[in-house]
Design an enzyme around this catalytic site. Structure first.
Site, PDB file in Angstrom:
ATOM      1  N   LYS A  93      54.923  -8.018  65.821  1.00 22.76           N
ATOM      2  CA  LYS A  93      55.325  -9.331  65.296  1.00 22.76           C
ATOM      3  C   LYS A  93      55.175 -10.411  66.368  1.00 22.76           C
ATOM      4  O   LYS A  93      54.721 -11.527  66.081  1.00 22.76           O
ATOM      5  CB  LYS A  93      56.769  -9.270  64.792  1.00 22.76           C
ATOM      6  CG  LYS A  93      56.925  -8.423  63.529  1.00 22.76           C
ATOM      7  CD  LYS A  93      58.388  -8.094  63.269  1.00 22.76           C
ATOM      8  CE  LYS A  93      58.567  -7.317  61.980  1.00 22.76           C
ATOM      9  NZ  LYS A  93      59.929  -6.746  61.874  1.00 22.76           N
ATOM     10  N   THR A 111      57.333  -0.177  48.077  1.00 26.34           N
ATOM     11  CA  THR A 111      58.510  -1.051  47.982  1.00 26.34           C
ATOM     12  C   THR A 111      58.096  -2.518  47.867  1.00 26.34           C
ATOM     13  O   THR A 111      58.545  -3.237  46.965  1.00 26.34           O
ATOM     14  CB  THR A 111      59.396  -0.894  49.238  1.00 26.34           C
ATOM     15  OG1 THR A 111      59.671   0.496  49.418  1.00 26.34           O
ATOM     16  CG2 THR A 111      60.692  -1.660  49.097  1.00 26.34           C
ATOM     17  N   LYS A 145      51.799  -6.568  59.702  1.00 26.56           N
ATOM     18  CA  LYS A 145      51.811  -7.048  61.098  1.00 26.56           C
ATOM     19  C   LYS A 145      50.962  -6.187  62.015  1.00 26.56           C
ATOM     20  O   LYS A 145      50.346  -6.675  62.946  1.00 26.56           O
ATOM     21  CB  LYS A 145      53.246  -7.116  61.626  1.00 26.56           C
ATOM     22  CG  LYS A 145      53.932  -5.769  61.595  1.00 26.56           C
ATOM     23  CD  LYS A 145      55.441  -5.870  61.659  1.00 26.56           C
ATOM     24  CE  LYS A 145      56.056  -4.577  61.143  1.00 26.56           C
ATOM     25  NZ  LYS A 145      56.439  -4.594  59.750  1.00 26.56           N
ATOM     26  N   VAL A 185      56.075 -11.269  59.387  1.00 27.18           N
ATOM     27  CA  VAL A 185      57.145 -11.482  60.377  1.00 27.18           C
ATOM     28  C   VAL A 185      58.355 -12.118  59.688  1.00 27.18           C
ATOM     29  O   VAL A 185      58.222 -13.139  59.024  1.00 27.18           O
ATOM     30  CB  VAL A 185      56.696 -12.429  61.521  1.00 27.18           C
ATOM     31  CG1 VAL A 185      57.803 -12.583  62.561  1.00 27.18           C
ATOM     32  CG2 VAL A 185      55.420 -11.937  62.184  1.00 27.18           C
ATOM     33  N   ASP A 216      57.295  -2.266  66.642  1.00 26.17           N
ATOM     34  CA  ASP A 216      57.311  -3.163  65.485  1.00 26.17           C
ATOM     35  C   ASP A 216      57.534  -4.606  65.938  1.00 26.17           C
ATOM     36  O   ASP A 216      56.803  -5.527  65.533  1.00 26.17           O
ATOM     37  CB  ASP A 216      58.427  -2.723  64.525  1.00 26.17           C
ATOM     38  CG  ASP A 216      58.627  -3.685  63.373  1.00 26.17           C
ATOM     39  OD1 ASP A 216      57.944  -3.524  62.344  1.00 26.17           O
ATOM     40  OD2 ASP A 216      59.457  -4.617  63.501  1.00 26.17           O
ATOM     41  N   GLU A 243      64.317   3.666  58.965  1.00 25.54           N
ATOM     42  CA  GLU A 243      63.480   4.611  58.241  1.00 25.54           C
ATOM     43  C   GLU A 243      63.721   6.025  58.743  1.00 25.54           C
ATOM     44  O   GLU A 243      64.314   6.233  59.803  1.00 25.54           O
ATOM     45  CB  GLU A 243      62.008   4.219  58.432  1.00 25.54           C
ATOM     46  CG  GLU A 243      61.768   2.798  57.963  1.00 25.54           C
ATOM     47  CD  GLU A 243      60.297   2.485  57.760  1.00 25.54           C
ATOM     48  OE1 GLU A 243      59.532   3.393  57.393  1.00 25.54           O
ATOM     49  OE2 GLU A 243      59.916   1.324  57.971  1.00 25.54           O
ATOM     50  N   GLU A 299      52.620 -14.729  55.918  1.00 24.82           N
ATOM     51  CA  GLU A 299      54.030 -15.064  56.181  1.00 24.82           C
ATOM     52  C   GLU A 299      54.912 -13.834  56.180  1.00 24.82           C
ATOM     53  O   GLU A 299      55.851 -13.729  56.976  1.00 24.82           O
ATOM     54  CB  GLU A 299      54.519 -16.054  55.119  1.00 24.82           C
ATOM     55  CG  GLU A 299      55.916 -16.588  55.339  1.00 24.82           C
ATOM     56  CD  GLU A 299      55.994 -17.443  56.602  1.00 24.82           C
ATOM     57  OE1 GLU A 299      56.511 -16.926  57.598  1.00 24.82           O
ATOM     58  OE2 GLU A 299      55.527 -18.588  56.585  1.00 24.82           O
TER      59      GLU A 299
END
Lengths: 425, 425
Positions: free
Chosen positions: B207, B16, B107, B134, B203, B192, B131
């Site tokens: 971050k 993606t 991340k 996060v 997750d 997901e 960049e």
């Protein structure tokens, strides 16, 4: 960690911002060396009165002769925080011509003479950076110039003047009318003793000229911005807006519509659920909208010596850490874009008017709007003796048509006084 | 305007994000040249299946051999968007060792192996930028690294996971319980098919490790982050919170307290008037607080292919426009800071418990709190037959004391089941 690079700075001006820049560089010196390897030294300060004692600042830093700074080859960066246009322009121009890089916090300078200075910087292979000119410590300029390269921004809008936001917030909270809250803002230091440029929208207009120039890589000057202030906003307007679910804010908006630019500043009704409605007191916030990013918002205190100084220091470090001239800093790709006439823009409106309270009046008004394809979204009517007050919100409509309808309505024999109207965000 | 610099890119991964990066570079190519002078060219794409037809992408760009990219001296930037840790780590390491600059959106890689990669980049005189790891298109990393040099940041907190924010927003709006709204989020593509790492806080923890590392120039790894998710948040908790004037959000917080770092992720009650309460759906928002700047907030869509691609492209342009290595990019000044034990932190708490509805029970509970210096800010009590439900909000208190009190209360004979508790922002 030892410093890798020493950067000698000439500071023009030692008012609130200048002295904050000086103090911040002293205070955070070790931190800045540690984080960046750059040893920042203010070696000269231009001030009229060189003999004034300023505690903590060596007397011999001060000079009243700009040439001391321009002709010192060891000074690589000039920081302009004098304010005003004439002298600041001459000094910045001379600094660039002397091969210095420039950091300025001066929105009026940029909004009036930016095009020339950007061009000169490019020709000299030097940088001019100006984060502190808009939004205090909010890094809006950097984000637009460096993070939104491929974001295809089409709208930049938000609250860019802290004084008016302070006043409107106080009015919304029922703390008084315009004159009363302005007076309190002055007492508390949120408004200057001469608040003209803040309350009439000129300050916000200069900032929006800067933001519009960057967003669309065009040249937007003060003269290109349609602006109005908040002087005519009444406690009644604020109360009606609240009843309808809105907050009144002074909005700056720079839009790209069909390759034409529109930059405007106006008081507007913002829905209470909109994030801008939560930006209160002297805070600022800017939305960036683009097809690639949808939208991002940045907010924070809009001004203040410390915050502005923080932005100046970040600009100084950026100059040292980026390649001179060339892209990003002094883009050579400015386009001459046309401006979109205000009358061709679409907006929803709030309108409040006094009319005779008799049969047929509403029909006259509805027909005046209908003729101009202005459709009404909501309406409140209140009787007051033999007068009625009508408050309406329209759907978005071409402004030319709305203004024509208002003119017709104002001329009706049933109309009592000129209608009051404002845009709706 | 002709391009000043051609930059040849090797893209690792074409899922993606990879395909969005490719498409964005194609679509905005002219715009990027115009704005920056940089001609970006993706010249190689690493993918397992090189024979798959991908409309609009020349077949001969694809390779399944990383060496094709590593050994091509014309490729100066490698973009890693494969995800996962093991292969991504080997590839990024090899790219840096081959003298390439690296952009990554990964991340997990940074939160687990960042220290080694940052060190390696510094030793090789190359940049690693991230960049996109996060906050999607929100330029939080750049702002922290480049605009907050002198800002003295002590707190970074906010909403950094879009999936959980989507679920909590739906629960707040009364659209169902946790399991139900998660299912809908999956159907709509906001979660997901395996949402484990999102809903359990991992997750967000990765971050926050990245943000904590940058904010305090320390090394925060995944193992240093205390995290919990939203799996146990019930519709009842959300309803009680709402009645008390709060919204439940999954909060990531990285704080510097007495030169010690605390990085945590937990569901928390946020006052409805707080700007974070207005960050809904899959949006993210991060607050930066420091003595110099007070606070600034950045918000926007947290993820999405286009937004992430926009951040990757900005990173590529930044590598070209900044001096290699050295400060800002690969700061050599990392400090080894201690971590603050979670139990030593101060928080206010929301607590909900079922107890026998008889005289003396409230006194027992009040005394358990009192012994630990936990003071109560507000309380709701509801009878339910011979049981009562108590809902309390405490004033900020040392967490160790709060936990001791809760343990004591859970052990009371009058207690019916384990109390449920959450922090209050």
């Amino acid at each position: 960690m030892a410093a890798e690079t020493t950067v000698r700075i000439g500071l023009l001006g030692f008012g609130t911002i200048g002295s904050s820049v000086y103090r911040l560089i002293q205070k955070e010196h070790g931190q800045i060396v540690e984080a960046t390897g750059v040893d920042l030294q203010v070696v000269r300060i231009l001030e009229k009165d060189v003999n004034l004692e300023r505690p903590g600042v060596p007397q011999d830093l001060f000079t009243d002769d700009i040439r001391t700074i321009l002709e010192d080859p060891s000074i690589s960066i000039v920081v302009e925080v004098i304010g005003g246009i004439a002298a600041a322009f001459s000094f910045v121009e001379a600094a660039l011509m002397a091969g210095k890089n420039v950091v300025t916090a001066n929105k009026q300078l940029l909004a009036n003479r930016g095009a020339h200075l950007f061009e000169l910087a490019k020709d000299m292979g030097r940088q001019i950076r100006f984060e502190a000119s808009v939004g205090g410590a909010i890094p809006i300029i950097r984000v637009m110039r460096e993070s939104m390269i491929a974001a295809d921004i089409h709208t930049v809008f938000g609250i860019v003047n802290g004084t008016t936001n302070y006043i409107l917030t106080a009015m919304y909270r029922g703390e008084g009318g315009y004159a009363e809250t302005l007076k309190r803002a002055q007492e508390l230091g949120y408004a200057e003793s001469d608040p003209t440029d803040d309350v009439n929208g000129a300050d916000a207009a200069a900032k929006m000229a800067v933001l519009g120039s960057i967003a669309y890589k065009s040249r937007v000057t003060m003269a290109d911005v349609d602006y109005e202030g908040i002087e005519k906003v009444t406690a009644e307007d604020v109360a009606y807006a609240r009843d309808l679910g809105f907050v009144i804010k002074l909005i700056g908006a720079a839009r790209l519509v069909d390759d034409r630019v529109s930059v405007r500043v106006y008081p507007a009704l913002v829905p209470q659920s909109h994030p801008l409605a939560a930006i209160n007191g002297s805070y600022n916030a800017v939305f960036l909208q683009g097809h690639v990013i949808d939208e991002i918002m940045l907010s924070g205190p809009g001004a203040g010596g410390r915050q502005t100084a923080s932005a100046v220091v970040a600009d100084i470090v950026s100059i040292v850490s980026t390649k001179t001239a060339g892209f990003l800093q002094n883009c050579s790709c400015y386009k001459v874009l046309d401006f979109m006439p205000a009358e061709d823009m679409c907006s929803a409106f709030f309108i409040r008017m006094k009319v005779e309270d008799r049969a047929g009046v509403l029909a006259q008004i509805a027909s005046a709007f209908g003729e101009q394809q202005v459709s009404i979204q909501s309406m409140i009517q209140k009787g007051q003796g033999d007068e009625a007050e009508l408050v309406l919100i329209t759907h978005p409509t071409v402004e030319r048509g709305f203004h024509a309808a208002v003119e017709k309505i104002a001329g009706l024999s049933s109309s009592k006084g000129a209608p009051v109207f404002m845009r709706v965000l």
